[in-house]
Design an enzyme around this catalytic site. Sequence first.
Site, PDB file in Angstrom:
ATOM      1  N   HIS A 174      -7.667  22.251   0.076  1.00  0.00           N
ATOM      2  CA  HIS A 174      -7.091  21.120   1.122  1.00  0.00           C
ATOM      3  C   HIS A 174      -7.934  21.141   2.250  1.00  0.00           C
ATOM      4  O   HIS A 174      -7.711  19.762   2.981  1.00  0.00           O
ATOM      5  CB  HIS A 174      -5.843  21.599   1.286  1.00  0.00           C
ATOM      6  CG  HIS A 174      -4.768  21.454   0.306  1.00  0.00           C
ATOM      7  ND1 HIS A 174      -3.854  20.546   0.178  1.00  0.00           N
ATOM      8  CD2 HIS A 174      -4.515  22.010  -0.770  1.00  0.00           C
ATOM      9  CE1 HIS A 174      -3.114  20.572  -0.795  1.00  0.00           C
ATOM     10  NE2 HIS A 174      -3.560  21.588  -1.655  1.00  0.00           N
ATOM     11  N   ASP A 386     -11.670  17.650   9.248  1.00  0.00           N
ATOM     12  CA  ASP A 386     -10.286  17.801   8.736  1.00  0.00           C
ATOM     13  C   ASP A 386     -10.721  17.408   7.124  1.00  0.00           C
ATOM     14  O   ASP A 386     -11.290  16.682   6.926  1.00  0.00           O
ATOM     15  CB  ASP A 386      -9.492  16.548   9.285  1.00  0.00           C
ATOM     16  CG  ASP A 386      -8.093  17.090   9.464  1.00  0.00           C
ATOM     17  OD1 ASP A 386      -7.911  17.876   8.586  1.00  0.00           O
ATOM     18  OD2 ASP A 386      -7.522  16.447  10.232  1.00  0.00           O
TER      19      ASP A 386
HETATM   20  P1  ADQ Z   1      -2.995  20.187   8.143  1.00  0.00           P
HETATM   21  O1  ADQ Z   1      -4.000  20.702   8.781  1.00  0.00           O
HETATM   22  O2  ADQ Z   1      -1.641  20.649   8.496  1.00  0.00           O
HETATM   23  O3  ADQ Z   1      -3.006  20.225   6.663  1.00  0.00           O
HETATM   24  P2  ADQ Z   1      -2.519  17.005   8.280  1.00  0.00           P
HETATM   25  O4  ADQ Z   1      -3.101  16.423   6.847  1.00  0.00           O
HETATM   26  O5  ADQ Z   1      -2.705  16.077   9.265  1.00  0.00           O
HETATM   27  O6  ADQ Z   1      -3.000  18.399   8.700  1.00  0.00           O
HETATM   28  O7  ADQ Z   1      -1.112  17.207   7.936  1.00  0.00           O
HETATM   29  C1  ADQ Z   1      -0.128  17.746   9.163  1.00  0.00           C
HETATM   30  C2  ADQ Z   1       1.169  17.370   8.933  1.00  0.00           C
HETATM   31  O8  ADQ Z   1       2.035  17.905   9.945  1.00  0.00           O
HETATM   32  C3  ADQ Z   1       1.551  15.799   9.059  1.00  0.00           C
HETATM   33  O9  ADQ Z   1       2.482  15.758   7.654  1.00  0.00           O
HETATM   34  C4  ADQ Z   1       2.426  15.580  10.070  1.00  0.00           C
HETATM   35  O10 ADQ Z   1       3.438  14.542   9.832  1.00  0.00           O
HETATM   36  C5  ADQ Z   1       3.066  17.158  10.448  1.00  0.00           C
HETATM   37  N1  ADQ Z   1       3.231  17.119  11.964  1.00  0.00           N
HETATM   38  C6  ADQ Z   1       2.095  17.191  12.836  1.00  0.00           C
HETATM   39  N2  ADQ Z   1       2.596  17.427  14.236  1.00  0.00           N
HETATM   40  C7  ADQ Z   1       4.030  17.432  13.872  1.00  0.00           C
HETATM   41  C8  ADQ Z   1       5.057  17.535  14.856  1.00  0.00           C
HETATM   42  N3  ADQ Z   1       4.844  17.766  16.192  1.00  0.00           N
HETATM   43  N4  ADQ Z   1       6.240  17.466  14.327  1.00  0.00           N
HETATM   44  C9  ADQ Z   1       6.541  17.352  12.914  1.00  0.00           C
HETATM   45  N5  ADQ Z   1       5.648  17.137  12.021  1.00  0.00           N
HETATM   46  C10 ADQ Z   1       4.301  17.362  12.670  1.00  0.00           C
HETATM   47  C11 ADQ Z   1      -3.958  20.451   5.691  1.00  0.00           C
HETATM   48  C12 ADQ Z   1      -5.501  20.095   6.028  1.00  0.00           C
HETATM   49  C13 ADQ Z   1      -5.518  18.620   5.838  1.00  0.00           C
HETATM   50  C14 ADQ Z   1      -4.945  17.907   4.671  1.00  0.00           C
HETATM   51  C15 ADQ Z   1      -3.758  18.623   4.379  1.00  0.00           C
HETATM   52  C16 ADQ Z   1      -3.162  18.154   2.980  1.00  0.00           C
HETATM   53  O11 ADQ Z   1      -5.928  20.666   7.172  1.00  0.00           O
HETATM   54  O12 ADQ Z   1      -6.955  18.246   6.327  1.00  0.00           O
HETATM   55  O13 ADQ Z   1      -5.004  16.520   5.041  1.00  0.00           O
HETATM   56  O14 ADQ Z   1      -3.793  20.089   4.555  1.00  0.00           O
HETATM   57  O15 ADQ Z   1      -4.223  18.495   2.085  1.00  0.00           O
END
Ligand code: ADQ
Length: 517
Positions: A174, A386
């Site tokens: 991921h 990312d």
């Molecule tokens: P993450 O590093 O967690 O995931 P991301 O893909 O942006 O990064 O997902 C974050 C999730 O957390 C999103 O669904 C978002 O809605 C939720 N979120 C963030 N802040 C929030 C808040 N304050 N309240 C509620 N929800 C919140 C890892 C990798 C990424 C990759 C994903 C999936 O680091 O690069 O995209 O896995 O493979």
Amino acid sequence: MSGITWRRSKRRLLVVSNRLPICIKSDGGRMEIQSGSGGLVTALAPIIRNTGGVWIGWPGCEVTSEVERLISDYNIENLFNLQAINISTEEVENYYRGFSNEAIWPLFHDLLGQCKFEGEHWEYYRNVNRRFAEKIVESAEPGDLIWIHDYHLILVAHYLRQMNVQHPLAFFLHIPFPNYDLLRRLPWKDHIIGGLLDYDLVGFQTRRDRRNFCRCAKELMPSLDIKAYYRHSNVRFGRREIKVGNFPISIDFSEFSDGAQTEEVEKEANYLKQKCQSKSLMLGVDRLDYTKGIPERFLAYERALEKYPELRGNICLLQLAVPSRSHLSAYQDIRETLEWMVGRINGRFSEFGWQPIQYIYRSVSRTELLGFYRASDIGLLTPLRDGMNLVAKEFCASTVDNNGVLILSEFAGASEQLSKGAIMVNPYNREETADAIYQAFHMDLAERERRMTLLRSEVKRNDIFRWVEWFLSSFRESEREGAASAIHPANSQSVRSRVESAVMESIKNGGNSYTDD
Ligand code: ADQ
């Protein structure tokens, strides 16, 4: 909601990840389970259910008899089959916090300065990976497809092959995969590459990650035969063939798009717009992580306020940060830095009735999140690196009136798909990001709509259901191709020891390309 055609094949799917897709909460001494809510769970759960499959992982707490009972009740109620693996406090400290999050996580995000390489962490990482493999062996039935997720569990296939497991094995990373100049810093790089070559299918988020992996493998084993195609590469390793692909993960588009149009969310968005005292609302949403480039974002925004005084009083940055890994010192530091920066920038620019940054440090509910997405005019996402960045896709899916602008880092995996509609920035370039904020603020409606239409159709077309279907069909394809050519390494010399021999051989031969000269 889109469906998937997996049902045609009734083979069981066994999914393995560090965390189970649930959260166990203790409410006044009473424990309860909450279901996970990500797109991946939504897409995989029906397949697991329909094929009688299993999801193996750690529930995030000690697996006591009470936790086991809770999970078993949950399975009965939800027609699911979650199986918990226990990870001791010491293992959490060394395998999870240590090796996974203080070595692989920063290294794979190109942040060498944050890395801690400790032999003890590595030993725990190996042991916990071996224990996951043992748990899989207990649960696997003939014909199962086994799909391992993410950087915590890279070595699982290696141990499964040692245990003579012949099942088809797939892995999806991921997070990004680094280039060789970075990977070579890792004392156990050959184990990592060798471990990945023990799978039949290895999936990355982007073409760049796939290329980095193939180049690293080639540097370590110059004799590898690698053929690159548009969608995947084939790595021939002895008599085995490993398929390496890029599969950009996505979201459940309809869930966000439909959710954003509900009365509840519209009310929430209207309330937020009313409360916001500026013309334009700009949104950042991230797990609080040093890879997400939040300080760089704040500095670029400060520069925009400095350079373009007309923005003052007319734009507001709302930053949502969900607490994450708060026991690690690097995460405590970033939290303090951000709080200090918010205070400083607000102190510098605030006027009566207007504050440039609103900072919320907590997880928000789905309705609130959708309300924030809908109320925002600009999404500002500037990770330093990312894997994908699902927030970018969620913002687009939720911008149902097409009236929103996405500013996106070129170092987010999502940039490969979204660069045509987003304003792309280098988060390290403060001036450029400041100018992008100004451009987004002034962008006329027609241009916003043109760009957002492109973005939304891309995210809609390539949603999480398509992703799962695509990954699983590549998995079956790799199995067919592998079966035609392979003897499994379990029956031959292990891949790891062959990587070692290949590396030793290349050193003996002198002057191979994996050195610097
Ligand atoms: P993450 O590093 O967690 O995931 P991301 O893909 O942006 O990064 O997902 C974050 C999730 O957390 C999103 O669904 C978002 O809605 C939720 N979120 C963030 N802040 C929030 C808040 N304050 N309240 C509620 N929800 C919140 C890892 C990798 C990424 C990759 C994903 C999936 O680091 O690069 O995209 O896995 O493979």
